[in-house]
Design an enzyme around this catalytic site. Structure first.
Site, PDB file in Angstrom:
ATOM      1  N   ARG A   1       0.829  -1.217   0.000  1.00 47.15           N
ATOM      2  CA  ARG A   1       0.000   0.000   0.000  1.00 47.15           C
ATOM      3  C   ARG A   1       0.862   1.266   0.000  1.00 47.15           C
ATOM      4  NH1 ARG A   1      -4.814  -2.247   3.826  1.00 47.15           N
ATOM      5  NH2 ARG A   1      -6.133  -2.919   2.109  1.00 47.15           N
TER       6      ARG A   1
ATOM      7  N   LYS B   1     -19.094 -16.465   4.563  1.00 44.96           N
ATOM      8  CA  LYS B   1     -20.460 -16.167   5.029  1.00 44.96           C
ATOM      9  C   LYS B   1     -21.425 -15.745   3.936  1.00 44.96           C
ATOM     10  CE  LYS B   1     -19.552 -14.986   9.782  1.00 44.96           C
ATOM     11  NZ  LYS B   1     -18.458 -14.070  10.115  1.00 44.96           N
TER      12      LYS B   1
ATOM     13  N   GLY C   1      -9.314  -8.903   0.397  1.00 43.98           N
ATOM     14  CA  GLY C   1      -8.067  -9.328   1.028  1.00 43.98           C
ATOM     15  C   GLY C   1      -7.707 -10.782   0.812  1.00 43.98           C
TER      16      GLY C   1
ATOM     17  N   GLY D   1     -14.272  -4.180   1.027  1.00 44.60           N
ATOM     18  CA  GLY D   1     -15.657  -3.715   1.181  1.00 44.60           C
ATOM     19  C   GLY D   1     -16.068  -2.797   0.038  1.00 44.60           C
TER      20      GLY D   1
HETATM   21  P1  AMP Z   1     -14.481 -14.048   3.654  1.00 46.06           P
HETATM   22  O1  AMP Z   1     -13.772 -13.301   4.750  1.00 46.06           O
HETATM   23  O2  AMP Z   1     -15.962 -14.167   3.843  1.00 46.06           O
HETATM   24  O3  AMP Z   1     -14.087 -13.568   2.272  1.00 46.06           O
HETATM   25  O4  AMP Z   1     -13.959 -15.543   3.751  1.00 46.06           O
HETATM   26  C1  AMP Z   1     -12.630 -15.913   3.509  1.00 46.06           C
HETATM   27  C2  AMP Z   1     -12.323 -17.137   4.296  1.00 46.06           C
HETATM   28  O5  AMP Z   1     -13.248 -18.157   3.978  1.00 46.06           O
HETATM   29  C3  AMP Z   1     -10.939 -17.715   4.035  1.00 46.06           C
HETATM   30  O6  AMP Z   1     -10.129 -17.530   5.156  1.00 46.06           O
HETATM   31  C4  AMP Z   1     -11.215 -19.208   3.776  1.00 46.06           C
HETATM   32  O7  AMP Z   1     -10.340 -20.064   4.479  1.00 46.06           O
HETATM   33  C5  AMP Z   1     -12.614 -19.383   4.297  1.00 46.06           C
HETATM   34  N1  AMP Z   1     -13.301 -20.512   3.672  1.00 46.06           N
HETATM   35  C6  AMP Z   1     -13.389 -20.814   2.381  1.00 46.06           C
HETATM   36  N2  AMP Z   1     -14.034 -21.966   2.207  1.00 46.06           N
HETATM   37  C7  AMP Z   1     -14.382 -22.425   3.426  1.00 46.06           C
HETATM   38  C8  AMP Z   1     -15.073 -23.589   3.899  1.00 46.06           C
HETATM   39  N3  AMP Z   1     -15.556 -24.490   3.041  1.00 46.06           N
HETATM   40  N4  AMP Z   1     -15.216 -23.742   5.227  1.00 46.06           N
HETATM   41  C9  AMP Z   1     -14.715 -22.804   6.072  1.00 46.06           C
HETATM   42  N5  AMP Z   1     -14.084 -21.684   5.703  1.00 46.06           N
HETATM   43  C10 AMP Z   1     -13.915 -21.491   4.381  1.00 46.06           C
END
Ligand code: AMP
Length: 398
Positions: free
Chosen positions: A41, A198, A351, A374
């Site tokens: 950055r 999520k 990220g 975001g």
């Molecule tokens: P996010 O912050 O919502 O973009 O999620 C990113 C995170 O989702 C990463 O650290 C991944 O390790 C996690 N992730 C991806 N697939 C899975 C899964 N099947 N079960 C649990 N965590 C996951």
């Protein structure tokens, strides 16, 4: 373009002896001792600062760092290491100015750094008085922090309302141009890939994308919820059962537009969550009640790669498995490689997505990598970001 570009002001020779305030994004990761572990950055902020110097301006740079409490200075959140690193990169000393809101001494040809803007009371609330003080410091305000463009705070929004001139820095301009190119008139088919953990935090984006894109690929924990919504067993995998109806709504929306949300046909599971967990690939319908789905299987990867290969435009946010663990990284790696091999204009942001791209050394092969997480999601969702809105309004007035 709907806003004033800082580069244009520089080229027009309008900046000689002007006080320029640059809002950069210098929120770099640091280790326990406060050493900067990754300075992308800071490097990315150089073109704007150098442009201002070359144009003969007196330059002030500020940024947020971490999440300090307003009104309370802490060494941990001080920009001191950032000022030192920026100084190394520019080959000059960069003084760090504390308590800068009521006035800053800076000469033409000089660069000073203004301490973490989040130490100022009223920053988050976009306080008008604080914003006016900031605006009074400069002749030209330059917003060059795309990662903050979805927030209306004093140093990103309020200051742009009151500064004599408010414009977009080269980083912000590049983000706007690239994202507009991808989404305003995208080459079809437009394929969006939304992964991560999520559904709830990304649900509004899934629903809005389902109205826009030709194909929608879900991955990660999000795909687990979609599998459950399709009647498949998911064992004890990360999932949000209360979002099943929403997932079904997204699938119905895509179906009404003649498309499908691809549901994994095979998955990689483990009995526990960890780097050392042993991985087992199985058909989606064979997932046991004590299984955790942590990645897609090779058959699903091949199907997704085929879908990606036909795209005209690809937008990617979120890994499709727990790519941080080697045994569960193949799905994300395969997808990332498929994206880089396709002829489509590809755009990635967020990220974890950037971490995955860096892990496989594919940064050079993605057409556009957005620095925003975001902010990137909100643009994809079709929202107008506050930063763009205020710069646009200022451009119309001038
Ligand atoms: P996010 O912050 O919502 O973009 O999620 C990113 C995170 O989702 C990463 O650290 C991944 O390790 C996690 N992730 C991806 N697939 C899975 C899964 N099947 N079960 C649990 N965590 C996951």
């Amino acid at each position: 373009m709907d806003f004033i570009a800082f580069a244009d002001l520089c080229h027009q020779g309008l900046l000689g002896d002007q006080r320029v305030l640059i809002r950069a994004d210098l929120n770099v990761p640091q280790d326990e001792q406060g050493h900067i572990t990754e300075d992308t950055r800071i490097q990315a902020s150089l073109p704007c600062i150098e442009m201002a110097l070359k144009a003969g301006a007196a330059v002030m740079v500020t940024s947020h760092l971490g999440r300090p409490q307003e009104g309370q200075w802490t060494a941990k959140d001080s920009l001191a290491p950032v000022a030192a690193r920026l100084g190394e990169l520019l080959g000059r000393t960069i003084p760090l100015i504390q308590n800068w809101v009521s006035g800053v001494q800076v000469k033409t040809g000089e660069v000073v750094m203004l301490e973490n803007c989040r130490f100022n009371v009223g920053e988050k609330a976009n306080d008008p008085e604080l914003s006016q003080h900031m605006a009074a410091l400069c002749d030209v305000f330059v917003h060059d922090a795309f990662g903050t463009a979805h927030r209306a705070e004093a140093s990103t929004y309020g200051v742009a309302q009151y500064a004599p001139v408010a414009c977009a820095g080269p980083l912000l301009s590049a983000e706007i141009v690239a994202i507009s190119k991808a989404l305003a008139n995208p080459k079809r088919p437009l394929v969006a890939i939304v992964g991560g953990s999520k559904v709830s935090t990304k649900l509004s984006i899934l629903l809005s994308l389902a109205n826009k894109v030709d194909h929608l690929i879900v991955g990660g924990g999000i795909a687990n919820t979609f599998m459950l919504a399709s009647g498949l067993p998911i064992g004890k995998s990360l999932c949000e059962p209360d979002q099943v109806e929403q997932a079904q709504a997204v699938m119905a929306l895509m179906k009404s537009r003649g498309a499908q949300v691809p549901i994994p046909s095979d998955v990689v599971v483990a009995k526990s969550f960890g780097d050392e967990s042993s991985a087992c690939t199985k058909a989606a319908q064979d997932v046991q009640s004590d299984d955790l789905i942590l990645d897609v299987g090779p058959q699903t990867s091949a199907a997704l790669a085929l879908e990606v290969s036909k795209a005209g435009t690809l937008v990617w946010n979120g890994p499709i498995g727990v790519f941080e663990f080697e045994a569960f990284s193949k799905g994300t790696e395969s997808l990332a490689r498929a994206i880089t091999q396709s002829q489509a204009f590809s755009l990635a942001g967020g990220g974890d997505t950037l971490a995955a791209i860096a892990k496989y050394h594919l940064s050079q092969d993605i057409d556009y990598i957005s620095t925003g997480g975001g902010a990137f999601l909100e643009v994809l969702e079709g929202k107008t970001l506050p930063a763009f809105e205020v710069l646009k309004a200022r451009a119309q007035k001038s």
